[in-house]
Motif scaffolding. Structure first.
Motif, PDB file in Angstrom:
ATOM      1  N   CYS A   1       0.852  -1.278  -0.053  1.00  0.00           N
ATOM      2  CA  CYS A   1      -0.060  -0.058  -0.005  1.00  0.00           C
ATOM      3  C   CYS A   1       0.867   1.229  -0.031  1.00  0.00           C
ATOM      4  O   CYS A   1       1.879   1.368   0.714  1.00  0.00           O
ATOM      5  N   GLY A   2       0.629   2.163  -0.934  1.00  0.00           N
ATOM      6  CA  GLY A   2       1.356   3.391  -0.959  1.00  0.00           C
ATOM      7  C   GLY A   2       2.732   3.339  -1.664  1.00  0.00           C
ATOM      8  O   GLY A   2       3.012   2.248  -2.082  1.00  0.00           O
ATOM      9  N   PRO A   3       3.495   4.386  -1.230  1.00  0.00           N
ATOM     10  CA  PRO A   3       4.953   4.200  -1.933  1.00  0.00           C
ATOM     11  C   PRO A   3       5.738   3.162  -1.273  1.00  0.00           C
ATOM     12  O   PRO A   3       5.362   2.784  -0.069  1.00  0.00           O
ATOM     13  N   PRO A   4       6.974   2.961  -2.060  1.00  0.00           N
ATOM     14  CA  PRO A   4       7.865   2.042  -1.200  1.00  0.00           C
ATOM     15  C   PRO A   4       8.338   2.402  -0.013  1.00  0.00           C
ATOM     16  O   PRO A   4       8.435   3.660   0.316  1.00  0.00           O
ATOM     17  N   LEU A   5       8.299   1.345   0.950  1.00  0.00           N
ATOM     18  CA  LEU A   5       9.057   1.609   2.467  1.00  0.00           C
ATOM     19  C   LEU A   5      10.365   1.714   2.210  1.00  0.00           C
ATOM     20  O   LEU A   5      10.890   1.141   1.421  1.00  0.00           O
ATOM     21  N   ASP A   6      11.047   2.311   3.392  1.00  0.00           N
ATOM     22  CA  ASP A   6      12.456   2.164   3.619  1.00  0.00           C
ATOM     23  C   ASP A   6      12.640   0.826   3.952  1.00  0.00           C
ATOM     24  O   ASP A   6      11.855   0.288   4.262  1.00  0.00           O
ATOM     25  N   ILE A   7      14.161   0.576   4.241  1.00  0.00           N
ATOM     26  CA  ILE A   7      14.714  -0.745   4.355  1.00  0.00           C
ATOM     27  C   ILE A   7      13.987  -1.191   6.018  1.00  0.00           C
ATOM     28  O   ILE A   7      14.093  -0.134   6.707  1.00  0.00           O
ATOM     29  N   ASN A   8      13.301  -2.398   5.901  1.00  0.00           N
ATOM     30  CA  ASN A   8      12.814  -2.691   7.252  1.00  0.00           C
ATOM     31  C   ASN A   8      13.245  -3.876   7.489  1.00  0.00           C
ATOM     32  O   ASN A   8      12.384  -4.603   8.326  1.00  0.00           O
ATOM     33  N   ILE A   9      14.495  -4.357   7.339  1.00  0.00           N
ATOM     34  CA  ILE A   9      15.287  -5.427   7.711  1.00  0.00           C
ATOM     35  C   ILE A   9      16.730  -5.482   7.989  1.00  0.00           C
ATOM     36  O   ILE A   9      17.364  -4.678   7.445  1.00  0.00           O
ATOM     37  N   LEU A  10      17.122  -5.990   9.036  1.00  0.00           N
ATOM     38  CA  LEU A  10      18.489  -5.961   9.520  1.00  0.00           C
ATOM     39  C   LEU A  10      18.992  -7.469   9.443  1.00  0.00           C
ATOM     40  O   LEU A  10      18.211  -8.318  10.426  1.00  0.00           O
ATOM     41  N   LEU A  11      19.732  -8.056   8.963  1.00  0.00           N
ATOM     42  CA  LEU A  11      20.381  -9.332   9.158  1.00  0.00           C
ATOM     43  C   LEU A  11      21.750  -9.516   9.655  1.00  0.00           C
ATOM     44  O   LEU A  11      22.542  -9.381   8.966  1.00  0.00           O
ATOM     45  N   PRO A  12      21.980  -9.192  10.814  1.00  0.00           N
ATOM     46  CA  PRO A  12      23.381  -9.363  11.497  1.00  0.00           C
ATOM     47  C   PRO A  12      24.263 -10.436  11.149  1.00  0.00           C
ATOM     48  O   PRO A  12      23.621 -11.545  11.136  1.00  0.00           O
ATOM     49  N   THR A  13      25.480 -10.108  10.809  1.00  0.00           N
ATOM     50  CA  THR A  13      26.436 -11.477  10.807  1.00  0.00           C
ATOM     51  C   THR A  13      27.425 -11.184  11.757  1.00  0.00           C
ATOM     52  O   THR A  13      27.301 -10.386  12.772  1.00  0.00           O
ATOM     53  N   ILE A  14      28.518 -11.940  11.947  1.00  0.00           N
ATOM     54  CA  ILE A  14      29.670 -11.659  12.934  1.00  0.00           C
ATOM     55  C   ILE A  14      30.139 -10.513  12.685  1.00  0.00           C
ATOM     56  O   ILE A  14      30.913 -10.100  13.637  1.00  0.00           O
ATOM     57  N   LEU A  15      30.119  -9.814  11.379  1.00  0.00           N
ATOM     58  CA  LEU A  15      30.902  -8.562  11.471  1.00  0.00           C
ATOM     59  C   LEU A  15      30.075  -7.345  11.648  1.00  0.00           C
ATOM     60  O   LEU A  15      30.466  -6.281  11.876  1.00  0.00           O
ATOM     61  N   THR A  16      28.583  -7.551  11.994  1.00  0.00           N
ATOM     62  CA  THR A  16      27.739  -6.589  12.502  1.00  0.00           C
ATOM     63  C   THR A  16      28.122  -6.130  13.868  1.00  0.00           C
ATOM     64  O   THR A  16      28.073  -7.034  14.737  1.00  0.00           O
TER      65      THR A  16
END
Length: 111
Positions: free
Chosen positions: A16-31
């Motif tokens: 619905c509506g305009p594309p949303l900003d990034i809404n996911i974070l997949l942490p790795t060992i480098l995060t």
């Protein structure tokens, strides 16, 4: 190969509506923990996110933020990860619910 720990954020409405900003974070060992903290703060203040799904392993890295979060929306949902089993003793939301029910039981005279 980098290992992914898992933290997800769900929008209130999809498609619905305009594309949303990034809404996911997949942490790795480098995060870094700072990056996880910043993502948690960002996603818990956005109005287009209703549920924050976070693996308990990652939640334990920022436990002070998860425990101090007290708004109903977005809801925080701690989930187990493949490599780290779920421990109900570390789930702050479950602890709050247990305290709420035990307080109500005492107040009403039931146990």
């Amino acid at each position: 190969m980098l290992k992914v720990f898992g933290i997800m954020f769900f929008p209130r409405s999809i498609g619905c509506g305009p594309p949303l900003d990034i809404n996911i974070l997949l942490p790795t060992i480098l995060t870094t923990v700072k990056q996880i903290e910043d993502a948690f703060k960002e996603f818990t203040t956005r109005e287009d996110i209703a549920i924050v799904m976070i693996s308990q392993y990652v939640a334990n890295m920022i436990r002070f933020l998860v425990d101090s979060y007290n708004k109903p929306i977005p809801a925080i949902l701690e989930i187990p990860s493949k490599d780290h089993p779920y421990d109900p003793a570390h789930d702050s939301i479950l602890s709050r619910v247990k305290n709420l029910f035990s307080t109500e039981s005492v107040a009403s005279g039931r146990r």
